[in-house]
Structures are given as C-alpha cells and as structure tokens.
Design an enzyme around this catalytic site. Structure first.
Site, PDB file in Angstrom:
ATOM      1  N   TYR A 278      12.196  -7.607 -20.259  1.00 12.61           N
ATOM      2  CA  TYR A 278      11.182  -6.599 -19.888  1.00 12.61           C
ATOM      3  C   TYR A 278      10.465  -6.065 -21.139  1.00 12.61           C
ATOM      4  O   TYR A 278       9.228  -5.983 -21.182  1.00 12.61           O
ATOM      5  CB  TYR A 278      11.889  -5.470 -19.129  1.00 12.61           C
TER       6      TYR A 278
ATOM      7  N   LEU B 170      -0.527  -9.277  -8.824  1.00 16.15           N
ATOM      8  CA  LEU B 170      -1.020  -9.499 -10.184  1.00 16.15           C
ATOM      9  C   LEU B 170      -0.876 -10.959 -10.610  1.00 16.15           C
ATOM     10  O   LEU B 170      -1.614 -11.435 -11.470  1.00 16.15           O
ATOM     11  CB  LEU B 170      -0.255  -8.600 -11.165  1.00 16.15           C
TER      12      LEU B 170
ATOM     13  N   GLY C 123       0.930  -1.639 -13.030  1.00 16.94           N
ATOM     14  CA  GLY C 123       1.616  -2.568 -12.130  1.00 16.94           C
ATOM     15  C   GLY C 123       2.510  -3.543 -12.874  1.00 16.94           C
ATOM     16  O   GLY C 123       2.205  -3.968 -13.984  1.00 16.94           O
ATOM     17  N   GLY C 124       3.614  -3.874 -12.260  1.00 18.30           N
ATOM     18  CA  GLY C 124       4.525  -4.849 -12.844  1.00 18.30           C
ATOM     19  C   GLY C 124       5.958  -4.505 -12.523  1.00 18.30           C
ATOM     20  O   GLY C 124       6.239  -3.525 -11.827  1.00 18.30           O
TER      21      GLY C 124
ATOM     22  N   SER D 231       0.840  -1.201   0.000  1.00 23.97           N
ATOM     23  CA  SER D 231       0.000   0.000   0.000  1.00 23.97           C
ATOM     24  C   SER D 231       0.878   1.255   0.000  1.00 23.97           C
ATOM     25  O   SER D 231       1.973   1.269   0.571  1.00 23.97           O
ATOM     26  CB  SER D 231      -0.960   0.006   1.186  1.00 23.97           C
TER      27      SER D 231
ATOM     28  N   ARG E 264      19.523  11.058 -24.120  1.00 17.52           N
ATOM     29  CA  ARG E 264      18.500  10.125 -24.611  1.00 17.52           C
ATOM     30  C   ARG E 264      17.114  10.577 -24.150  1.00 17.52           C
ATOM     31  O   ARG E 264      16.151  10.545 -24.913  1.00 17.52           O
ATOM     32  CB  ARG E 264      18.818   8.715 -24.088  1.00 17.52           C
TER      33      ARG E 264
ATOM     34  N   SER F 161       6.047   0.243 -23.108  1.00 20.91           N
ATOM     35  CA  SER F 161       7.323   0.930 -22.925  1.00 20.91           C
ATOM     36  C   SER F 161       8.058   1.095 -24.245  1.00 20.91           C
ATOM     37  O   SER F 161       7.902   0.282 -25.172  1.00 20.91           O
ATOM     38  CB  SER F 161       8.201   0.107 -21.975  1.00 20.91           C
ATOM     39  N   ASN F 162       8.893   2.117 -24.276  1.00 17.69           N
ATOM     40  CA  ASN F 162       9.807   2.297 -25.416  1.00 17.69           C
ATOM     41  C   ASN F 162      10.701   1.071 -25.590  1.00 17.69           C
ATOM     42  O   ASN F 162      11.205   0.830 -26.685  1.00 17.69           O
ATOM     43  CB  ASN F 162      10.635   3.565 -25.215  1.00 17.69           C
TER      44      ASN F 162
ATOM     45  N   LYS G  91       6.416  -6.219 -22.535  1.00 15.58           N
ATOM     46  CA  LYS G  91       5.561  -5.099 -22.966  1.00 15.58           C
ATOM     47  C   LYS G  91       4.965  -5.382 -24.344  1.00 15.58           C
ATOM     48  O   LYS G  91       3.804  -5.063 -24.605  1.00 15.58           O
ATOM     49  CB  LYS G  91       6.371  -3.796 -22.973  1.00 15.58           C
TER      50      LYS G  91
END
Ligand SMILES: NC(=O)c1ccc[n+]([C@@H]2O[C@H](COP(=O)([O-])OP(=O)(O)OC[C@H]3O[C@@H](n4cnc5c(N)ncnc54)[C@H](O)[C@@H]3O)[C@@H](O)[C@H]2O)c1
Length: 270
Positions: free
Chosen positions: A134, A50, A70-71, A35, A172, A109-110, A138
C-alpha cells in the site's frame, strides 16, 4: 476552480468532504465504485472503477480539479493494490491530462515513509521508505504526480495523510492525527493556490509530538487548527490497553511495519 471531482466519495474521508466542501465550489462531482447510501437528489455522482480507463474518462469529463481519494486504503494483496492504486492512479492522471484538468490533489499516506523510526524527524525531501505494498502505491502516486506536473503542466499536490478523524485514538495517532477541517484547508491550497506545481505536504494537525517537518505546507499558508495534545489523556488511556508491538512501536508506520516483518531483529541501527 468551478468543477471539482472527488474520487473515493463513499469512503470515510469522502463522506466527510461531502459535508465540508458543500458550497465551496460551484459544481462538485462525486465518484466511487459504489454510490454513497445517502446521496441527495441534487448531487452529481458518477460510478466508476478506477481500474477501467473508459469509466474514469467519463468521471473526469468537464472537470477542472480533482481530489483523488479513491483506492484501497490499507495493506492488501498485490493484485488489489495493483488494480485500485497503481493502475487506478495512472488512469486517473492520464484521463485528467487528456481532459485538460488543471489540478490534482492526491491522497498519499504516511505509509509512504513508514519505515522511518519514530526518533527521526523527517521533511518531505526525505527518500520514501514505504512500509507496505500500500505504501509503495502511494510513493508511486507521488512520482506519477511529479511526471504529470513537470511534463504535462498539471498542478499536483500530494498530501501524506497521517490519520484522519475527530480525535487521535492512541499514542501513535497523537503524532500523526489530522482534524477533518485541517485536511480541507490543505485540499483547498492544492486546488486554489496560484503557485502550486508539484508539492508534497504532510496531512497532520498541530501535533507537538509530530515527527514531520511540514514547512512546505506552512509556506503555502497552512495554519492547522487541531491540536492532538488536547486529546492526550484519552489517547494514552486507549494506548495502555494495547499490547506492545516491538517493530510497530519503533517505526512511524506502526502496525503496517510489523506485519509480515522478517527483517533484521536488531533495530538499533535504523
Ligand atoms: N483515513 C485516513 O486516515 C487516511 C490516511 C492516509 C491516507 N489515506 C488515503 O486517503 C484516501 C481516502 O481514505 P478513506 O479513509 O476515506 O478510505 P476508504 O477506504 O474509506 O475509502 C476509499 C474509497 O475508495 C473506493 N475505491 C476502492 N477501490 C476503488 C476502485 N477500484 N475504483 C473506484 N473507487 C474505489 C472505495 O469504494 C471507498 O469508498 C485513500 O486513498 C487512503 O489511502 C487515508
């Protein structure tokens, strides 16, 4: 949208959204593994992992729209990515379908397209080129979003977030930065625009050094307010203190591309 759930509520973006979304929707529910430390008395918070379908079902009950933040938000071991981002994302979409949720905004995400070189300008129709486990998670979330949109009728918006913060912190980030208020604009398009089915937007502000064609977002009315060039001097001064990174400086995904890299040392062909 009356009842909106935001997952990842205790993270960096979730913490800002708890302020920026206040009063925008009649009922906001927040969810996370842990929380938020500053949870106020009136805030609706549901603790949920999740990776646990039963807990996710409890979090989505009675909800109309979800912002799925979330993740695990950086590169990590396969088991971590698998549980939080792949199984977790599946549980979120499937629980949402069962509960009759109408819309999902997915924080992509990029890094789903990190292996495009910086000299290329790409649109959201370019094939994914993830730069990490990762980034693969995505790309998976974007594909899952298409399945639930076209097969089950949800309205799904995937935002390939560049870098969220008050200012770009290096060279960047001058290309990929997004101001918090601009991300809120994109999220609101995803939750409210009547014509959404399955859209992919780049989560980026008005950055003249940008690598991405964000026409899809502009068509839905996105008008970014942040301009990374306003922060150019500070970002370039910070960049000057960083060591050169042959792979990371070549590709859009930066250090995520250079990590664990044992591919072709010749970059001239990409
Ligand atoms: N911050 C950025 O610039 C950026 C850029 C691209 C994409 N994103 C994506 O946006 C989202 C939010 O980013 P952030 O910077 O706030 O990340 P963050 O790491 O600060 O927050 C992620 C939150 O997810 C929660 N979480 C992790 N595993 C969970 C699980 N199994 N069950 C429930 N909750 C879990 C964590 O407790 C954490 O509070 C992430 O999905 C991230 O991948 C962020």
């Amino acid at each position: 949208m009356k009842n909106v759930l935001v997952t990842g509520a205790s993270g960096g973006i979730g913490t800002r959204l708890r302020v920026l979304l206040k009063g925008v929707y009649p009922h906001l529910r927040w969810s996370d593994l842990k929380s938020p430390p500053d949870l106020a008395a009136g805030e609706d918070f549901v603790r949920a992992d999740l990776a646990d379908m039963g807990q996710v079902e409890t979090a989505v009950a009675g909800i109309d729209g979800i912002v799925h933040l979330g993740g695990f938000s950086v590169e990590g071991p396969w088991d971590t990515i698998l549980n939080a981002n792949i199984i977790g994302c599946y549980n979120l979409f499937e629980a949402a379908r069962r509960a009759g949720v109408k819309r999902i905004v997915f924080a992509s995400s990029n890094h789903a397209v990190g292996f495009y070189p910086r000299r290329r300008r790409i649109g959201t129709d370019a094939p994914v080129r993830p730069d990490s486990r990762y980034g693969v998670s995505k790309a998976f979330g974007e594909a899952l979003g298409a399945l639930y949109a076209f097969k089950h009728g949800l309205a799904v918006t995937c935002i390939r977030i560049g870098n969220f913060g008050d200012a770009p912190i290096d060279e960047r980030r001058l290309s990929i930065w997004i101001k918090p208020e601009d991300l809120v604009q994109l999220i609101r398009i995803g939750l409210e625009h009547p014509k959404i089915r399955h859209e992919i937007f780049f989560g980026t502000s008005d950055n003249v050094r940008g690598w991405w064609d964000n026409e899809a977002a502009f068509r839905f009315g996105y008008r970014p307010q942040g301009r990374s060039e306003d922060h150019r001097d500070a970002a370039l001064a910070a960049q000057a203190k960083l060591a050169p990174d042959r792979i990371g400086d070549w590709y859009q995904g930066g250090t995520f591309c250079g990590a664990e890299y044992d591919g072709d040392p010749d970059l001239s062909w990409v």
